[in-house]
Write an enzyme that holds these catalytic residues in place. Structure first.
Site, PDB file in Angstrom:
ATOM      1  N   HIS A 112      -9.518  -6.253   7.423  1.00  0.00           N
ATOM      2  CA  HIS A 112      -8.269  -5.885   8.080  1.00  0.00           C
ATOM      3  C   HIS A 112      -8.531  -5.336   9.487  1.00  0.00           C
ATOM      4  O   HIS A 112      -7.690  -5.511  10.390  1.00  0.00           O
ATOM      5  CB  HIS A 112      -7.504  -4.859   7.244  1.00  0.00           C
ATOM      6  N   GLU A 138      -7.462   3.316  -5.251  1.00  0.00           N
ATOM      7  CA  GLU A 138      -8.689   3.562  -4.506  1.00  0.00           C
ATOM      8  C   GLU A 138      -8.925   5.065  -4.489  1.00  0.00           C
ATOM      9  O   GLU A 138      -8.154   5.815  -3.875  1.00  0.00           O
ATOM     10  CB  GLU A 138      -8.579   2.998  -3.090  1.00  0.00           C
ATOM     11  N   CYS A 165     -16.376  15.215   2.711  1.00  0.00           N
ATOM     12  CA  CYS A 165     -16.396  13.862   3.268  1.00  0.00           C
ATOM     13  C   CYS A 165     -16.101  13.964   4.750  1.00  0.00           C
ATOM     14  O   CYS A 165     -14.993  14.330   5.148  1.00  0.00           O
ATOM     15  CB  CYS A 165     -15.363  12.977   2.568  1.00  0.00           C
ATOM     16  N   PHE A 172       0.851  -1.184   0.000  1.00  0.00           N
ATOM     17  CA  PHE A 172       0.000   0.000   0.000  1.00  0.00           C
ATOM     18  C   PHE A 172       0.888   1.237   0.000  1.00  0.00           C
ATOM     19  O   PHE A 172       1.823   1.337   0.797  1.00  0.00           O
ATOM     20  CB  PHE A 172      -0.907   0.015   1.231  1.00  0.00           C
ATOM     21  N   CYS A 174     -14.348  10.055   6.960  1.00  0.00           N
ATOM     22  CA  CYS A 174     -13.042   9.427   6.727  1.00  0.00           C
ATOM     23  C   CYS A 174     -12.350   9.127   8.051  1.00  0.00           C
ATOM     24  O   CYS A 174     -12.334   9.947   8.966  1.00  0.00           O
ATOM     25  CB  CYS A 174     -12.174  10.347   5.877  1.00  0.00           C
ATOM     26  N   ASP A 175     -11.751   7.923   8.149  1.00  0.00           N
ATOM     27  CA  ASP A 175     -11.058   7.526   9.381  1.00  0.00           C
ATOM     28  C   ASP A 175      -9.575   7.279   9.133  1.00  0.00           C
ATOM     29  O   ASP A 175      -8.917   6.586   9.908  1.00  0.00           O
ATOM     30  CB  ASP A 175     -11.711   6.289   9.996  1.00  0.00           C
ATOM     31  N   THR A 176      -9.034   7.854   8.046  1.00  0.00           N
ATOM     32  CA  THR A 176      -7.645   7.606   7.655  1.00  0.00           C
ATOM     33  C   THR A 176      -6.778   8.828   7.901  1.00  0.00           C
ATOM     34  O   THR A 176      -7.171   9.950   7.590  1.00  0.00           O
ATOM     35  CB  THR A 176      -7.580   7.235   6.161  1.00  0.00           C
ATOM     36  N   CYS A 183      -5.897  15.323   0.296  1.00  0.00           N
ATOM     37  CA  CYS A 183      -7.198  14.950  -0.260  1.00  0.00           C
ATOM     38  C   CYS A 183      -7.910  16.226  -0.694  1.00  0.00           C
ATOM     39  O   CYS A 183      -7.671  17.302  -0.133  1.00  0.00           O
ATOM     40  CB  CYS A 183      -8.034  14.194   0.771  1.00  0.00           C
TER      41      CYS A 183
END
Length: 211
Positions: A205, A117, A46, A25, A49-51, A31
């Site tokens: 995951h 993605e 958005c 990855f 988002c949890d990233t 973003c």
């Protein structure tokens, strides 16, 4: 072109049609739908988002001066056998803010298949082997074809009926994580049972505890 990378790591793809597949990855920083800072979340396009995609301080992250140096860094993370299909997943943030033709060519030259993605607001460059689009309510959808459409649900402002007519090979509903994850999972299951054009995507995951 220089590339800002949050992190690079070897893992198993956790969701969607390629779940369980070994992949490197490569997470791009930045973003176009949210700054990544909590202070800005309420005003973001958005909001779920949890990233963490802010900065370049993650494992093997940094600023790479050109496509060749980033391709070399990605290749160095692949520790499996050299035969067979190698896969890199470009994610973010929004990877299509930075992913370009020179990087696509450099990665292919290293023997990797390229998966992306994206939120679908930016048209993808040619040469991507697996394009996964995850549309966000209120954001324009410029990329309307690919290998996988993965919709985080529920997003009431999105029409799943309209999305199901787009030119994708696979259609997934993925329950939104967070405090309502259990209810969102039941919502997604119920919708898939009503409309078998859609399949359920579970973030395995998170279930098994890998990044």
């Amino acid at each position: 072109m220089a590339y800002a990378i949050k992190e690079i790591f070897l893992t198993l793809q956790g969701e969607g049609a390629q779940a369980g597949r070994t992949a490197v990855f490569c997470r791009f920083a930045g973003c176009n739908l949210w700054s990544g800072r909590e202070a800005d979340r309420a005003a973001a396009q958005c909001r779920f988002c949890d990233t963490d995609f802010v900065g370049t301080d993650g494992p093997d992250g940094g600023r790479f001066a050109d496509a060749a140096s980033l391709a070399a860094a990605i290749t160095s993370r692949w520790t499996g056998v050299t035969s067979g299909r190698r896969l890199v997943v470009f994610t973010g943030g929004e990877p299509l803010l930075q992913l370009d033709a020179p990087l696509v060519d450099a990665i292919h030259a290293q023997g990797f298949e390229i998966a992306v993605e994206t939120n679908g607001t930016i048209a993808a460059p040619s040469g991507i082997d697996w394009l996964c689009v995850s549309p966000k309510a209120g954001a324009p959808l410029s990329q309307t074809r690919g290998q996988e459409l993965k919709v985080v649900v529920p997003q009431p402002a999105l029409s799943l009926d309209d999305l199901a007519t787009l030119a994708f090979d696979n259609f997934f509903l993925q329950p939104m994580d967070g405090p309502d994850a259990a209810a969102n999972t039941q919502w997604a299951i119920a919708h898939c049972l009503r409309d078998p054009r859609w399949r359920l995507s579970v973030q395995t995951h998170k279930v098994i505890g890998i990044c």
